[in-house]
Design an enzyme around this catalytic site. Structure first.
Site, PDB file in Angstrom:
ATOM      1  N   THR A 195       0.818  -1.203   0.000  1.00  0.00           N
ATOM      2  CA  THR A 195       0.000   0.000   0.000  1.00  0.00           C
ATOM      3  C   THR A 195       0.854   1.256   0.000  1.00  0.00           C
ATOM      4  O   THR A 195       1.952   1.272   0.537  1.00  0.00           O
ATOM      5  CB  THR A 195      -0.985   0.013   1.204  1.00  0.00           C
ATOM      6  N   ARG A 196       0.330   2.298  -0.644  1.00  0.00           N
ATOM      7  CA  ARG A 196       0.936   3.627  -0.535  1.00  0.00           C
ATOM      8  C   ARG A 196      -0.142   4.659  -0.228  1.00  0.00           C
ATOM      9  O   ARG A 196      -0.018   5.834  -0.518  1.00  0.00           O
ATOM     10  CB  ARG A 196       1.701   3.990  -1.817  1.00  0.00           C
ATOM     11  N   HIS A 203     -10.063  -1.751   2.162  1.00  0.00           N
ATOM     12  CA  HIS A 203      -8.770  -2.443   2.123  1.00  0.00           C
ATOM     13  C   HIS A 203      -8.537  -3.275   3.384  1.00  0.00           C
ATOM     14  O   HIS A 203      -7.899  -4.331   3.332  1.00  0.00           O
ATOM     15  CB  HIS A 203      -7.632  -1.449   1.885  1.00  0.00           C
TER      16      HIS A 203
END
Ligand code: ZN
Length: 386
Positions: A195-196, A203
């Site tokens: 993830t960023r 999520h």
């Protein structure tokens, strides 16, 4: 019980032991220096710790061409994105093959020694359309390649210290350490989540679906170079820590970081992200919608479809967990996807990114069904400070 083998079979370690590091440091004093770009420095770190196994240095021409054309190294091993060292043209002119170089960071600190094994033309016309599927300079990955020099230098690296100011040192576990940690917990199957962005409810749902199938979960945010409008890594880390603390089973979840520079290459980058996680000891990798993409350059599920081009168990060696777009459904009172829920879009709590930013900026939490309040509060603080 045993962990998955690293990509190419062996975990690379290019960090010199203390004695060799001391003599290399002495030797470096008399060598010509080359200052690395931020991306090159992150790549050096990824090589040094084995996260880029089987790479032992910056790529030569045969690998570069094969990677661009076929998503494979010259020996056939799957590898989707070039890892190259491209100094300015002026600097490249002065460097000869077989020469040793002292690689340095922007502050002039010694990072590594590299013997130049090859010097070749950086074929950007081969790299850009193949890797990024576009030539548009508005694409941040394309823009980066265009900025790089026109010559690539190849060579194995011997690393003294890849980063003098690593962010989140206590979370920055190299592959050897995550592998140790998984073994110590008795996990043989581990799902990785790249993830960023902050993790919102949808999520969180994906990660927990994955964890239902595996022994453990590695939440593995990228903290290398990102584009300037991404949320800064320190803000995201606060979100991840708060979320893990409040909502994940600590016996089954680990949070560590990965120092990779984003390419935003969508499908090709999804392959890279999966291979890297194998090196960290993960057996499963989550690929949602628009993985590693930017703008509208890639189809929503292109990063999932690209795996169909490979014999995944044999050539990738990681189980790819492909997820549909998910959101909270008011009728189901749960996070769902089109696969699992019969209700229409009017029942979904899915504010647009723009709407969420507006709310945060105004000091208001997005709906609880979209974002945990603790995470929303961290983002509000950040949104109001910029
Ligand atoms: Zn529903």
């Amino acid at each position: 019980m045993s962990l998955v083998a690293p990509h190419g079979g062996k975990l690379v370690n290019r960090i010199l032991e203390s004695e060799s590091a001391r003599s290399a440091t002495q030797e470096a004093a008399s060598l010509p220096s080359l200052v690395l770009s931020p991306r090159e420095q992150f790549d050096l770190e990824m090589i040094s710790i084995g996260a880029f196994s089987p790479l032992t240095g910056f790529m030569g021409n045969a690998d570069f061409e094969s990677v661009c054309k076929n998503s494979r190294l010259a020996n056939g091993t799957v590898w989707p994105i070039p890892v190259v060292l491209c100094p300015s043209n002026q600097q490249a002119e002065k460097i000869q093959v077989h020469q040793k170089l002292a690689l340095k960071d922007a502050q002039g600190r010694l990072l590594a020694i590299m013997t130049v094994s090859e010097k070749y033309r950086h074929d950007k016309d081969l790299e850009i359309p193949n890797v990024y599927r576009t030539q548009d300079e508005a694409h941040p990955g394309v823009a980066q390649v265009k900025k790089q020099g026109d010559t690539c230098l190849a060579g194995e690296v011997n690393v003294i210290q890849a980063n003098y100011e690593p962010e989140f040192p206590e979370y920055r576990l190299p592959p050897a350490k995550t592998r140790e940690a998984f073994a110590a917990r008795g996990w043989s199957t581990v799902a990785a989540f790249q993830t960023r962005n902050p993790i919102h409810r949808s999520h969180e749902y994906l990660t927990k679906c994955a964890l239902e199938m595996t022994d453990g979960l590695l939440i593995h945010p990228l903290v290398g170079e990102t584009k300037s409008d991404d949320i800064p890594a320190n803000v995201r880390m606060d979100c991840y820590k708060t979320l893990v603390e409040g909502y994940y089973n600590k016996d089954r979840t680990m949070l560590t970081v990965m120092p990779l520079a984003m390419r935003y290459a969508g499908p090709r980058e999804a392959i890279l992200h999966a291979l890297i996680r194998k090196n960290y000891g993960c057996t499963h990798f989550i690929v949602g919608r628009d993985h590693a993409g930017v703008g509208n350059y890639y189809g929503t599920y292109d990063a999932q479809k690209i795996f169909d081009q490979f014999d995944v168990p044999r050539e990738i060696g990681v189980t790819i967990l492909k997820f549909e777009h998910t959101a909270w459904c008011k009728a189901c009172a749960a996070v769902v996807s089109v696969k699992t829920c019969p209700h229409g879009p009017d029942q979904k709590v899915a504010p647009s990114g723009t709407k969420v930013r507006e709310l945060l900026k105004a000091g208001q939490r997005p709906p609880n069904e979209f974002s945990r309040p603790e995470v929303a509060d961290i983002l509000i603080k950040w949104a109001q400070s910029v």
